[in-house]
Design a protein around this motif. Sequence first.
Motif, PDB file in Angstrom:
ATOM      1  N   GLU A 268       0.833  -1.207   0.000  1.00  0.00           N
ATOM      2  CA  GLU A 268       0.000   0.000   0.000  1.00  0.00           C
ATOM      3  C   GLU A 268       0.865   1.255   0.000  1.00  0.00           C
ATOM      4  O   GLU A 268       0.688   2.157  -0.835  1.00  0.00           O
ATOM      5  CB  GLU A 268      -0.915   0.003   1.221  1.00  0.00           C
ATOM      6  CG  GLU A 268      -1.825   1.221   1.314  1.00  0.00           C
ATOM      7  CD  GLU A 268      -2.765   1.128   2.502  1.00  0.00           C
ATOM      8  OE1 GLU A 268      -3.758   0.372   2.418  1.00  0.00           O
ATOM      9  OE2 GLU A 268      -2.492   1.796   3.523  1.00  0.00           O
TER      10      GLU A 268
ATOM     11  N   GLU B 132     -10.954  -7.164   0.550  1.00  0.00           N
ATOM     12  CA  GLU B 132     -10.611  -6.488   1.812  1.00  0.00           C
ATOM     13  C   GLU B 132      -9.969  -7.457   2.792  1.00  0.00           C
ATOM     14  O   GLU B 132      -8.985  -7.123   3.464  1.00  0.00           O
ATOM     15  CB  GLU B 132     -11.868  -5.890   2.439  1.00  0.00           C
ATOM     16  CG  GLU B 132     -12.426  -4.672   1.724  1.00  0.00           C
ATOM     17  CD  GLU B 132     -13.665  -4.148   2.420  1.00  0.00           C
ATOM     18  OE1 GLU B 132     -13.606  -3.924   3.650  1.00  0.00           O
ATOM     19  OE2 GLU B 132     -14.696  -3.972   1.750  1.00  0.00           O
TER      20      GLU B 132
ATOM     21  N   GLU C  13      -6.259  -7.328   4.434  1.00  0.00           N
ATOM     22  CA  GLU C  13      -6.087  -7.386   5.886  1.00  0.00           C
ATOM     23  C   GLU C  13      -5.140  -8.508   6.274  1.00  0.00           C
ATOM     24  O   GLU C  13      -4.308  -8.356   7.187  1.00  0.00           O
ATOM     25  CB  GLU C  13      -7.446  -7.585   6.566  1.00  0.00           C
ATOM     26  CG  GLU C  13      -7.367  -7.573   8.091  1.00  0.00           C
ATOM     27  CD  GLU C  13      -8.726  -7.740   8.742  1.00  0.00           C
ATOM     28  OE1 GLU C  13      -8.881  -7.318   9.895  1.00  0.00           O
ATOM     29  OE2 GLU C  13      -9.637  -8.302   8.085  1.00  0.00           O
TER      30      GLU C  13
ATOM     31  N   HIS D 206      -4.485  -4.700   8.219  1.00  0.00           N
ATOM     32  CA  HIS D 206      -5.637  -3.785   8.278  1.00  0.00           C
ATOM     33  C   HIS D 206      -6.350  -3.803   6.937  1.00  0.00           C
ATOM     34  O   HIS D 206      -5.757  -4.104   5.901  1.00  0.00           O
ATOM     35  CB  HIS D 206      -5.198  -2.357   8.628  1.00  0.00           C
ATOM     36  CG  HIS D 206      -4.309  -1.725   7.586  1.00  0.00           C
ATOM     37  ND1 HIS D 206      -4.798  -1.108   6.469  1.00  0.00           N
ATOM     38  CD2 HIS D 206      -2.956  -1.633   7.505  1.00  0.00           C
ATOM     39  CE1 HIS D 206      -3.802  -0.658   5.737  1.00  0.00           C
ATOM     40  NE2 HIS D 206      -2.669  -0.960   6.342  1.00  0.00           N
ATOM     41  N   ARG D 207      -7.623  -3.451   6.962  1.00  0.00           N
ATOM     42  CA  ARG D 207      -8.417  -3.439   5.735  1.00  0.00           C
ATOM     43  C   ARG D 207      -8.197  -2.140   4.960  1.00  0.00           C
ATOM     44  O   ARG D 207      -7.775  -1.145   5.538  1.00  0.00           O
ATOM     45  CB  ARG D 207      -9.902  -3.598   6.072  1.00  0.00           C
ATOM     46  CG  ARG D 207     -10.240  -4.957   6.641  1.00  0.00           C
ATOM     47  CD  ARG D 207     -11.708  -5.254   6.539  1.00  0.00           C
ATOM     48  NE  ARG D 207     -12.000  -6.642   6.860  1.00  0.00           N
ATOM     49  CZ  ARG D 207     -13.070  -7.296   6.460  1.00  0.00           C
ATOM     50  NH1 ARG D 207     -13.975  -6.678   5.704  1.00  0.00           N
ATOM     51  NH2 ARG D 207     -13.260  -8.545   6.794  1.00  0.00           N
TER      52      ARG D 207
ATOM     53  N   ASN E 100      -8.893   1.396   3.511  1.00  0.00           N
ATOM     54  CA  ASN E 100      -9.770   2.448   4.021  1.00  0.00           C
ATOM     55  C   ASN E 100     -10.800   2.854   2.965  1.00  0.00           C
ATOM     56  O   ASN E 100     -10.840   2.306   1.863  1.00  0.00           O
ATOM     57  CB  ASN E 100      -8.948   3.656   4.506  1.00  0.00           C
ATOM     58  CG  ASN E 100      -8.118   4.278   3.392  1.00  0.00           C
ATOM     59  OD1 ASN E 100      -8.522   4.262   2.222  1.00  0.00           O
ATOM     60  ND2 ASN E 100      -6.962   4.823   3.748  1.00  0.00           N
ATOM     61  N   TRP E 101     -11.613   3.814   3.315  1.00  0.00           N
ATOM     62  CA  TRP E 101     -12.729   4.214   2.441  1.00  0.00           C
ATOM     63  C   TRP E 101     -12.253   4.694   1.078  1.00  0.00           C
ATOM     64  O   TRP E 101     -12.933   4.490   0.076  1.00  0.00           O
ATOM     65  CB  TRP E 101     -13.553   5.319   3.131  1.00  0.00           C
ATOM     66  CG  TRP E 101     -12.763   6.566   3.406  1.00  0.00           C
ATOM     67  CD1 TRP E 101     -12.084   6.876   4.544  1.00  0.00           C
ATOM     68  CD2 TRP E 101     -12.557   7.670   2.505  1.00  0.00           C
ATOM     69  NE1 TRP E 101     -11.451   8.092   4.432  1.00  0.00           N
ATOM     70  CE2 TRP E 101     -11.730   8.614   3.183  1.00  0.00           C
ATOM     71  CE3 TRP E 101     -12.986   7.965   1.223  1.00  0.00           C
ATOM     72  CZ2 TRP E 101     -11.322   9.800   2.603  1.00  0.00           C
ATOM     73  CZ3 TRP E 101     -12.575   9.157   0.623  1.00  0.00           C
ATOM     74  CH2 TRP E 101     -11.761  10.060   1.313  1.00  0.00           C
ATOM     75  N   TYR E 102     -11.078   5.340   1.025  1.00  0.00           N
ATOM     76  CA  TYR E 102     -10.573   5.864  -0.250  1.00  0.00           C
ATOM     77  C   TYR E 102     -10.398   4.750  -1.268  1.00  0.00           C
ATOM     78  O   TYR E 102     -10.879   4.841  -2.409  1.00  0.00           O
ATOM     79  CB  TYR E 102      -9.249   6.597  -0.015  1.00  0.00           C
ATOM     80  CG  TYR E 102      -8.457   6.841  -1.288  1.00  0.00           C
ATOM     81  CD1 TYR E 102      -8.844   7.815  -2.202  1.00  0.00           C
ATOM     82  CD2 TYR E 102      -7.320   6.081  -1.574  1.00  0.00           C
ATOM     83  CE1 TYR E 102      -8.124   8.038  -3.372  1.00  0.00           C
ATOM     84  CE2 TYR E 102      -6.592   6.299  -2.737  1.00  0.00           C
ATOM     85  CZ  TYR E 102      -6.996   7.274  -3.632  1.00  0.00           C
ATOM     86  OH  TYR E 102      -6.285   7.479  -4.788  1.00  0.00           O
ATOM     87  N   TRP E 103      -9.707   3.668  -0.865  1.00  0.00           N
ATOM     88  CA  TRP E 103      -9.449   2.564  -1.800  1.00  0.00           C
ATOM     89  C   TRP E 103     -10.754   1.920  -2.247  1.00  0.00           C
ATOM     90  O   TRP E 103     -10.925   1.596  -3.433  1.00  0.00           O
ATOM     91  CB  TRP E 103      -8.548   1.514  -1.147  1.00  0.00           C
ATOM     92  CG  TRP E 103      -7.220   2.030  -0.688  1.00  0.00           C
ATOM     93  CD1 TRP E 103      -6.792   2.146   0.607  1.00  0.00           C
ATOM     94  CD2 TRP E 103      -6.142   2.519  -1.499  1.00  0.00           C
ATOM     95  NE1 TRP E 103      -5.519   2.672   0.650  1.00  0.00           N
ATOM     96  CE2 TRP E 103      -5.098   2.903  -0.640  1.00  0.00           C
ATOM     97  CE3 TRP E 103      -5.974   2.669  -2.883  1.00  0.00           C
ATOM     98  CZ2 TRP E 103      -3.893   3.420  -1.103  1.00  0.00           C
ATOM     99  CZ3 TRP E 103      -4.771   3.182  -3.355  1.00  0.00           C
ATOM    100  CH2 TRP E 103      -3.746   3.552  -2.472  1.00  0.00           C
ATOM    101  N   LYS E 104     -11.690   1.751  -1.333  1.00  0.00           N
ATOM    102  CA  LYS E 104     -12.942   1.060  -1.673  1.00  0.00           C
ATOM    103  C   LYS E 104     -13.806   1.893  -2.624  1.00  0.00           C
ATOM    104  O   LYS E 104     -14.363   1.363  -3.591  1.00  0.00           O
ATOM    105  CB  LYS E 104     -13.715   0.730  -0.378  1.00  0.00           C
ATOM    106  CG  LYS E 104     -13.054  -0.379   0.446  1.00  0.00           C
ATOM    107  CD  LYS E 104     -13.893  -0.789   1.636  1.00  0.00           C
ATOM    108  CE  LYS E 104     -13.833   0.231   2.741  1.00  0.00           C
ATOM    109  NZ  LYS E 104     -14.513  -0.236   3.974  1.00  0.00           N
TER     110      LYS E 104
END
Length: 593
Positions: A272, A489, A493, A498-499, A501-505
């Motif tokens: 990441e 996700e 993780e 960690h999963r 965050n909202w930006y990637w999704k």
Amino acid sequence: MYLDRSWDNPTQFVLACVSYAVGLGNVWRFPYLCQMHGGGGFLIPYIIMLVLEGVPLFYMELAIGQKMRLGSIGAWSAISPYLGGVGLASVVTSMYLCLYYNVINAWSFWYLFHSFQSVLPWAECPVNSNMTGPIEECERATPTQYFFYRETLDISGSIKENGGIHTGQAVCLLLAWGIVYLFIVKGVKSTGKVVYFTATFPYLVLIIYLIRGVTLHGAINGVMYMVTPKMEQLANPTTWINAATQIFFSLGLGFGSLIAFASFNQYNNNFEKQAIVVSMINSGTSIFASVVTFSIYGFKATFNYESCLERLRLLLLNTFDIAEDAISLENVHQWIAELNRTQPEQFTSLQDRLEICDLKAELDTAVEGTGLAFIVYSEAIKNMPISQLWSVLYFIMLLLLGMGSMLGNVIAVITPISDLKFFSRYMSTETLNGLVCLFCLLLGLGFTTRSGNYWFTMFNDYGATFSLLFIVLIEVISVCYIYGISRFEKDVEDMLGHRPNWYWKIMLAGVSPILLIALFIFYMVNYIQGGSPTYQAWDKELGKSVVLEYPPYAQAFIGLLLVSSVCCIPLMALYTYCRKRNPATGKRDTIIY
């Protein structure tokens, strides 16, 4: 055998990605787009598209490679047996790129070898066979154009006119492929060592060129042209489309190279952070290279502008009774206006010989691709003091940028092949890599013929653009809606702790697919509305390029290039479906990864 396939450390992986992503497009494509779309104003859509499209898709491909630890075919087959064609399409596209991309490196070798001369061979026209003056073709064109089209390519008048192989270019292509083979001979172990050099040395040359460039006479004109924004260009949809396309291709998405590189990572490697770092380095390099390029642009434009003024000055001095020191470059236009007013009859006789000297027009002349790299830059270099030194440095930089990208292209082909049990069991790394390089070399010799440059242009224009857009669109839809965003996700993780965050999704599940669909539709509409495809052919009688329409057989080949890789996706899905319907046949035909 392919038992030890991992980078020695995370730095090697980052440098490999930088070496692959930072290529010739950063030097000759991005500055062209800045020039075409508002100078510094182009950075606004460019950065927005980087955030919305580039970084998320880069992140996704690294995640897939690191999770599956396989090449593109194996990775997508692991996600779904019906998606093996996505990986195969990437391999076919990368193979097309390998065939013609190394030809650019061959040209760089050719120019590099010719740089070690007291006078650069593209600095002046050669003398004709009668020793009575310059060669006519060179006089009609320029020395730099003549050297590229006649000495380097020995180009024919059209794609229909074939000819033999250019021996010098064939030797340079052999050398280019020999070096690529040495870089990858031991697989990731040798590549991991090479990228320390291929990823860093071009920056040293760029810094040297920046220092030299900004000190050139007129460089400030080019730099100011770049940083002065033309905000009206933001209302032009083509500006945004080109920004998105540049981000897409500059990062090397869809070729399978990033998946192959990431497959050599440790399972818990922080991809990441690396995705963000590499994307930023790539875009930063484009901007940095643009400053260098525009300083060279400014020098060349100012040199041409002042040369034009000097010719006007001499014309006025030779025609009118004026003291030599009365006319300078600064007041030439004032003298033209004055003489036109005071001596109109005599001035009228000069109308056909008067040139229009315009610095802005010189700066507005946009050139990209090989025209920028091998003609415009060469023309600027020949006018620099110690031109041989700057020529050697420049073409070494081009070679390293090209070779760094070639490593990624070849590994994108080799890694999926090496995943097949037959090759991993019965063929050594050295043998497989050698066979792939030899195969590409033999096919690539076609680009060294007299009409080879026209086929090179065809591959460059149609071999990857359409297929990559389609491939990456299928990739992101497959990950988010076939494999499932929730499973993705959990995989992230599992690797990072960690999963996403909202930006990637949000980007992967919504924004990026919409942008890709828009780009795909735009490409298709442009292709359909464009009519019959055309190409630039060199006319030696005119000393310039002319636009010609591709003959029917070439148009058929273009169609083949457009669909050959894309059709792998539905055909492999159909094959998998039929194999599942017939278990007995499927058992015999299964290729095990």
